[in-house]
Every structure is written in C-alpha cells, then in structure tokens.
Design an enzyme around this catalytic site. Structure first.
Site, PDB file in Angstrom:
ATOM      1  CG  ASN A 156      41.138  40.442  40.091  1.00  0.00           C
ATOM      2  OD1 ASN A 156      41.414  41.258  40.762  1.00  0.00           O
ATOM      3  ND2 ASN A 156      40.189  40.326  38.789  1.00  0.00           N
ATOM      4  CG  ASP A 248      43.483  34.992  35.899  1.00  0.00           C
ATOM      5  OD1 ASP A 248      43.955  34.963  34.852  1.00  0.00           O
ATOM      6  OD2 ASP A 248      42.278  35.597  36.035  1.00  0.00           O
ATOM      7  CD  GLU A 293      47.233  37.232  33.122  1.00  0.00           C
ATOM      8  OE1 GLU A 293      47.160  37.268  31.981  1.00  0.00           O
ATOM      9  OE2 GLU A 293      46.405  36.856  34.014  1.00  0.00           O
TER      10      GLU A 293
END
Length: 552
Positions: A156, A248, A293
C-alpha cells in the site's frame, strides 16, 4: 486451500446407505426408481426403526494453525539483542512441538524503523535480521518440518526513505513522480483520512498522501508501472521459496479517504487489483497462500475472496471470542459463522478459508484484554482452536504474555527463560513493561507444567491436528434443551465424520442432556477432555469448570 460445498445425508450416512442397499436388493428392480440415495436411506431407516437423519451442507475448510512472529522480539543468535531469521530457524522445533503448520513473519524487508512497515527496499532483507541466505535456510528447515512460511508484504505504501520516493520529491520530471500522489500547497483535496486525521503531509511546496503516517507515503495504483512492480516483487519472493503473503492494509490500496473507502467504486478497484496480483502470483506458484488485512464488515470482505485472496482475518470474531470468555456467556458461534460463511461462499465460489484469531501486533494482547484471568484466556484459546479455518496465534499468546498500546508494548520480547536476566537467545532490544516481573510467563517455566497455558495450547492444537473434523470441517448448530448460556456448543462436520464440541465457559460445573439431533444423530463417546473430571453417562454430560470436551 479451499472449501467443498456439498450436500450430504447426515450423521448415520454410511449405515443408512448400507440399509438402503440391502432394502433395494430385497425388492423388485425399479421399486426405488427416481429416488435419491438419501431418500432410499431414509426409507430403509424407517423400516429398521432407526431415526431419520436430515440432509445438511458442509463447508470443509482445510487449514492448520499459523503463528505470527515479530522477528525482532523472537530469538537472537548473534548477541546484539535483536531477534533474527536464524533465531526463528533455531526455534522451529519449539514451533513444531507446539503443533503449528505455518508461520507468518512480520516485515523482514529493509526498513529504518523497528517495526518494518516503512519499506526502503522490497528486494532486500533487513540486515538486522540477516541475509537472503538466512531466509532460504529458514524456509528449507521449516519445510522439512512441514511448516509453511509467509511474510508480510506491504504494498500500500513505501517508506519515505525509499529511493523511489526520494527521487519523486526531488525531481518533478522523475518517472517515480507518478508512483505517488502529490498536491500543491493550497490545492483543494479531501482531508478525511481513511484511518483518521489528515492524510496529507507537507514537503516544501508539495503535499503528499500518506494515510497511515508521514513516514509511509501511499503508492498510486492507478500508475500501471506500480502494479507491475508490485507483482514482480511478489513473484521474486515466491521464487525464493516463500509460500505466500500476509497483505498489509489490503482494503486501502484505493481506500484513502473515509468518505469514499467503502463505496462500491473504490471497493471494486481494490478487488480488481488483488485479482491482478493473484494472477501474477499464480504464474510462479499456483497455490500461493494470500491472506489480507481487511478490517471491515462481511459485505466489504466478501468480494476479496473472488479469485483474489484465500483468506482475510476475522476481526469481528476475535472480539466475540474474547467477550464470550470474559463474560462466561455463549457467543452462539455456529449461527454467526454460518451467516458469514454463506456470504463468503457466494463470493468465493467455494474457495474461502476463514482466519480466526484472538489478538495481533495491532491490538492489545488477549491476556490483557481478559484482565489477566488465566481461565478465561484458556477458554478463549479453546474456542479459537476448535473453530473452522486457519487459526492464527500471536507469538507469546501461548504463554499468556500481556501487552497494551502503544504498539511497542504489544511487541515485547518473547520470554524463553524464567530468570529476569534471561539467557542465550533472549532478545533485549526493548525493556519489557508488561511481562518483566512474570517469571511464570516463559517457555522454561511452562514447558513441564501440565496446568500451564503452554500445555493447554499444545493439547488443543494436538486435538486439532489429530481430528480431521476439527482441522478441516465446517460448523453447525447444536441446540441444548433446555438452553444453557454457560455452555458453548457446536458441531464440527465433514462429509466423513462429525464431532460435538462443548465448552464450559463458567467457573462452576455444568450438566446438560445431549438429546440426539435429528440432523447429526447421537454423540455417545467422550473422545477428548481438557479435564479428567468430565463425564458422559448415557446422554447426560457433566463438565467441570472451564473445560472443553469433544464427543463422537
């Protein structure tokens, strides 16, 4: 890893089918023409006087137990006080004895921070943790023991010290300028960061987007070269021997702002990206395990299972498990999970695997949430380890380690020794705040204690590994008459077998009458118990305080 969604005739399936075959052989040919096997079995059962078993659906979710490791805190082999990859290798036999089948390494890429989520080189190992050769040795030794290894992949955002970002800041003509999102000072932009606060950070005449922290500038996934590079990075690590990734902030690839993060448009773009990533990984490793996640509702999580992720962490369930253990009240797990799995099933086409857990590196530790109550912690673990999917344990959870925010103090050194002075391999990078004066919360103290938290975890994981229905089965409701809120009861079921799980969440002995289920039949055998005081007399089950049994 995947799910088989099949309809089966229930508990006495094999016996009923045999009865049906015998009945068919004794009748004229064609007398059962056009009737399904289950219907013939029901007729045979009625003729024999046996109760008729209803049909039911099974969500088989094959998966062992995974163990989350913060390498810095785990085990140190070179004496610098910082855990390393060789330290994980050194403790593989401990993990094997615990019974885990996989480990998740928190970030191990190059990074200037203690936590590693601000990557500065996606192709390099953090030198404090070791070398690529150390990782390959870890992977080789883990695989010899039947343990898979996944690592955190943080796509990200990069760290602000990453060469891409530094070049993008320095030169507006840099090819990396489009890899990030910039705005000029005073330019009208959204300021409602998806995780709270203003996501824009100042640098000279520019502002740059960094949802989580100024040290983590977000990558711009509308730039094709970013997507290409991230797929290339994932493929590289799979080629080194990793089995997959924990991804993540999976829902924040395009979800930068609170006002838009959950909109269909943004969620659709996130899904398309992860489908693209999945295709890229499949070219190198078709069975690569991807767990994301995605801290959100069922409807937001479900689309990620459509040809993208295998699993997503079940955050809502973690709260339910801890609350049930703390309040000593049944959480009606089979009903709530059945609802969730129905949603996931439609989205995934039968390929999702749930990922329950109690706590992780972003949350206060389970033992702290449970106010240090060992009995409540044991019951939370018992529920976790008897549920479908791939349960995740946070390192030290099996010892009852405590920890509360800020993050450094939920990532304290793993305690191997009873003495405060520690011993060989004990990490010392941070002074323990929550576990320093707890000599009993160590591997050394608990290994030989059959009443310890560590023994409890080993026993429950052993059950799971030895009972196919516990490891890979679906979950179904089992109603007690009369109802007893102190007992948590559910069936774990496969096509070939089913078991009944009963937890006494309370501090008092509980007795219940296990009447035969119309769907699953009778449970006559007390197969396993955490307390030898558990008794089954006919259909009468007596459970000591804070205990768990498995019946067949």
């Amino acid at each position: 890893m995947g799910v088989k969604r099949v309809r089966y005739a229930a508990a006495m399936l094999l016996g009923l089918v045999l009865l049906a075959m015998l009945a068919a052989c004794s009748q004229d040919e064609g007398s059962n023409s056009g009737k399904p096997a289950a219907a013939q079995a029901d007729e045979a059962a009625q003729q024999s006087g046996e109760p008729v078993a209803a049909s039911y659906q099974v969500d088989e979710q094959p998966g062992g137990v995974y163990y989350e490791i913060f390498v810095r805190s785990f085990y140190d082999t070179n004496g610098d006080g910082v855990g390393d990859l060789n330290g994980v290798t050194a403790k593989l036999d401990y993990l094997k004895e615990l019974g885990v089948s996989g480990i998740w390494l928190m970030p191990i890429n190059a990074s200037p921070s203690y936590h590693g989520y601000d990557t500065t080189d996606y192709y390099a190992i953090n030198p404090e943790y070791g070398t690529l050769e150390d990782l390959k040795k870890l992977l080789d030794e883990a695989h010899k023991r039947g343990i898979k290894v996944i690592m955190d992949l943080v796509v990200n955002h990069t760290g602000k010290e990453h060469p891409w970002f530094k070049e993008a800041l320095a030169d507006e003509k840099s090819p990396y300028r489009s890899w990030y999102t910039f705005a000029k000072q005073g330019e009208q932009v959204r300021a409602d960061g998806a995780v709270g606060g203003d996501p824009w950070h100042s640098y000279g005449s520019l502002n740059y987007l960094g949802v989580f922290w100024e040290g983590m500038p977000d990558l711009n996934f509308d730039e094709p070269k970013v997507r290409e590079e991230m797929i290339k990075i994932g493929q590289y690590w799979l080629e080194q021997g990793l089995d997959g990734f924990r991804l993540d902030a999976a829902k924040h690839i395009y979800g930068d702002f609170a006002s838009t993060a959950s909109t269909p448009e943004v969620q659709a773009k996130n899904k398309v990206w992860w489908q693209e990533f999945r295709k890229g990984m499949s070219k190198v490793k078709p069975d690569a395990y991807l767990i994301g996640e995605v801290w959100d509702s069922l409807t937001v999580i479900a689309p990620y299972f459509d040809q993208a992720l295998n699993s997503a962490f079940h955050f809502d369930l973690a709260g339910r498990l801890l609350s049930a253990a703390s309040s000593e009240q049944d959480a009606d797990l089979a009903f709530s999970l059945g609802r969730a799995y129905g949603v996931y099933e439609k989205s995934s086409g039968g390929t999702f695997v749930d990922a329950p857990f109690l706590s992780n590196h972003d949350q206060n530790r389970a033992m702290t949430v449970l106010a240090g109550n060992v009995n409540h912690a044991k019951m939370a673990a018992a529920m976790l380890l008897t549920l479908p999917g791939t349960p995740y344990l946070y390192y030290g959870e099996e010892l009852g380690m405590k920890g509360a925010k800020p993050d450094e103090y939920i990532r304290e050194p793993m305690l191997w020794y009873s003495a405060a002075s520690g011993g060989e391999g004990q990490t010392t990078w941070e002074k323990s705040r929550f576990n320093a004066d707890a000599p009993s919360v160590s591997v050394e103290a608990q290994s030989a204690d059959d009443q310890s938290m560590l023994h409890h975890y080993r026993e429950l994981i052993k059950w799971r590994n030895e009972e196919p229905a516990l490891q890979s089965g679906g979950i179904a409701e089992f109603k007690l008459e009369p109802a007893n809120q102190k007992l948590s009861v559910y069936v774990r079921v496969m096509a070939s077998e089913r078991v009944l799980v009963v937890h006494n969440l309370s501090g008092e002995q509980q007795t219940t009458d296990l009447q035969p289920s119309q769907t699953f039949g009778e449970f006559k055998e007390l197969a396993r118990a955490t307390n030898s005081g558990a008794k089954l007399d006919g259909s009468k089950l007596s459970l000591p305080a804070y205990s768990t049994v498995i019946l067949k």
